[in-house]
Design a protein around this motif. Sequence first.
Motif, short mmCIF file in Angstrom:
data_model
loop_
_atom_site.label_atom_id
_atom_site.label_comp_id
_atom_site.label_asym_id
_atom_site.label_seq_id
_atom_site.Cartn_x
_atom_site.Cartn_y
_atom_site.Cartn_z
N TYR A 150 0.86 -1.12 0.08
CA TYR A 150 -0.14 0.00 0.04
C TYR A 150 0.73 1.26 -0.03
O TYR A 150 0.62 2.29 -1.02
CB TYR A 150 -0.75 -0.03 1.39
CG TYR A 150 -1.86 1.11 1.49
CD1 TYR A 150 -2.92 1.54 0.88
CD2 TYR A 150 -1.06 2.03 2.61
CE1 TYR A 150 -3.46 2.68 1.35
CE2 TYR A 150 -1.53 3.31 2.96
CZ TYR A 150 -2.74 3.73 2.33
OH TYR A 150 -3.50 4.95 2.61
N GLN A 151 1.95 1.38 0.68
CA GLN A 151 2.87 2.41 0.77
C GLN A 151 3.60 2.81 -0.40
O GLN A 151 3.98 4.06 -0.56
CB GLN A 151 3.86 2.31 2.16
CG GLN A 151 3.17 2.38 3.52
CD GLN A 151 2.48 3.80 3.72
OE1 GLN A 151 1.68 4.37 2.87
NE2 GLN A 151 3.20 4.28 4.64
N THR A 152 3.89 1.77 -1.15
CA THR A 152 4.41 1.81 -2.46
C THR A 152 3.74 2.71 -3.49
O THR A 152 4.17 3.43 -4.07
CB THR A 152 5.06 0.62 -2.99
OG1 THR A 152 3.83 -0.11 -3.56
CG2 THR A 152 5.93 -0.35 -2.34
N ARG A 153 2.43 2.70 -3.11
CA ARG A 153 1.57 3.47 -4.03
C ARG A 153 1.34 4.95 -3.21
O ARG A 153 1.22 5.86 -3.76
CB ARG A 153 0.18 2.84 -4.37
CG ARG A 153 -0.90 3.56 -5.03
CD ARG A 153 -0.46 3.52 -6.60
NE ARG A 153 -1.32 4.09 -7.33
CZ ARG A 153 -0.93 4.94 -8.54
NH1 ARG A 153 0.10 5.40 -8.80
NH2 ARG A 153 -1.90 5.43 -9.11
N ASN A 154 1.05 4.71 -1.86
CA ASN A 154 0.46 6.13 -1.31
C ASN A 154 1.68 6.97 -1.02
O ASN A 154 1.16 8.04 -1.14
CB ASN A 154 0.20 5.32 0.17
CG ASN A 154 -0.44 6.63 1.14
OD1 ASN A 154 -1.40 7.13 0.84
ND2 ASN A 154 0.12 6.75 2.33
N LEU A 155 2.70 6.64 -0.63
CA LEU A 155 3.76 7.77 -0.47
C LEU A 155 4.15 8.46 -1.50
O LEU A 155 4.22 9.81 -1.52
CB LEU A 155 5.02 7.09 0.04
CG LEU A 155 4.74 6.30 1.63
CD1 LEU A 155 6.21 5.45 2.09
CD2 LEU A 155 4.52 7.33 2.70
N PRO A 156 4.17 8.04 -2.88
CA PRO A 156 4.60 8.81 -4.06
C PRO A 156 3.24 9.68 -4.24
O PRO A 156 3.58 11.01 -4.72
CB PRO A 156 4.97 7.79 -5.24
CG PRO A 156 5.24 6.62 -4.32
CD PRO A 156 4.52 6.48 -3.15
N LEU A 157 2.23 9.16 -3.92
CA LEU A 157 0.96 9.96 -4.32
C LEU A 157 0.97 11.33 -3.22
O LEU A 157 0.54 12.29 -3.75
CB LEU A 157 -0.26 9.22 -4.00
CG LEU A 157 -0.58 8.28 -5.26
CD1 LEU A 157 -1.71 7.41 -4.72
CD2 LEU A 157 -1.05 9.13 -6.48
N TRP A 158 1.57 10.98 -1.94
CA TRP A 158 1.28 12.06 -1.21
C TRP A 158 2.30 13.12 -1.57
O TRP A 158 2.35 14.40 -1.38
CB TRP A 158 1.84 11.58 0.53
CG TRP A 158 0.54 11.33 1.11
CD1 TRP A 158 0.14 10.01 1.30
CD2 TRP A 158 -0.24 12.34 1.63
NE1 TRP A 158 -1.06 10.07 2.07
CE2 TRP A 158 -1.38 11.39 2.28
CE3 TRP A 158 -0.26 13.70 1.69
CZ2 TRP A 158 -2.61 12.13 2.88
CZ3 TRP A 158 -1.27 14.37 2.56
CH2 TRP A 158 -2.47 13.23 2.95
#
Length: 225
Positions: free
Chosen positions: A42-50
Motif C-alpha cells: 500500500y505504501q509503495t503507492r500511497n507515499l509517491p501520491l503524497w
Amino acid sequence: MKYQWILFDADETLFHFDAFAGLQLMFSRYGVKFEQQDYQQYQTRNLPLWEAYQAGQVNAEQLQQQRFEYWASKLEQHPQQLNDAFLEAMAEICSLLPGAKDLLDALKSKVKMGIITNGFTALQKIRLERTGLSGYFSPLVISEQVGVAKPHKDIFEHAFAQMQQPEKHRVLMVGDNPHSDIQGGINAGIRTCWLNRHGEERPEGIEPHYEVSSLKQLQTLLEAA
C-alpha cells in the motif's frame, strides 16, 4: 511570550497517525486480514501520491482514490468508499501525542493557535471533536479545502488572511515533517520548529529555527520565549 500565533500541523504533531492500525481495522470490516506485507505494498503507492499531492501534481480526490485502486478492484468496491472507510477507522482509533493536551492548555491563554494540515477534512474535524480540542484552534486550514498543500506558501497565505495578517516574526509553525511543515513555514516567511520525535537527521537545505524531541520540550521552549 515572543509569539502571538502558534500554527500546528496535525498528524504526528498533535495526533498519533497509525495508518497500519487504521487499515487493519478498516479491512477487518471487509473480512480481510491486512498484514505488514500488505501495508508495505500500500505504501509503495500511497507515499509517491503524497509527494505528488504536496507538489501540486494530483489533487486530494485523486490521491484518496488512486491509493485504494488495487484493493477496490480486489474487493469490488469503489476506491472512494474504501478511502472513506479508512478515514472513519482512523477517527475511531485517534489519540493525542504525549504532552499535547498539557501543551495546549498551557498555551491557550497566552497565544492564538491554528492548524494547517495536509490531512483530509473528514478526519481532522471529527478528531478535534472526539479529543475535546475543537475550541482550541482558529483557523483550521485544511489543504483539501484550500486546493493547495504545504509546503506551498499559498496555504499559509490563506491562513494569514484568516488571522488578520499577523506580523510574520510573531508566528511560529510547529510540525513533524521537515519537507512540508518546516519548508512550508520557511517559504511563508515565518519561524519554524521541527518536532523530531524519532531523532531523524536534518534534511540538507532545510533549517528550522528550533528543533525539539517532544511536545514537553516544546512547552518548555515556548514558556521561556
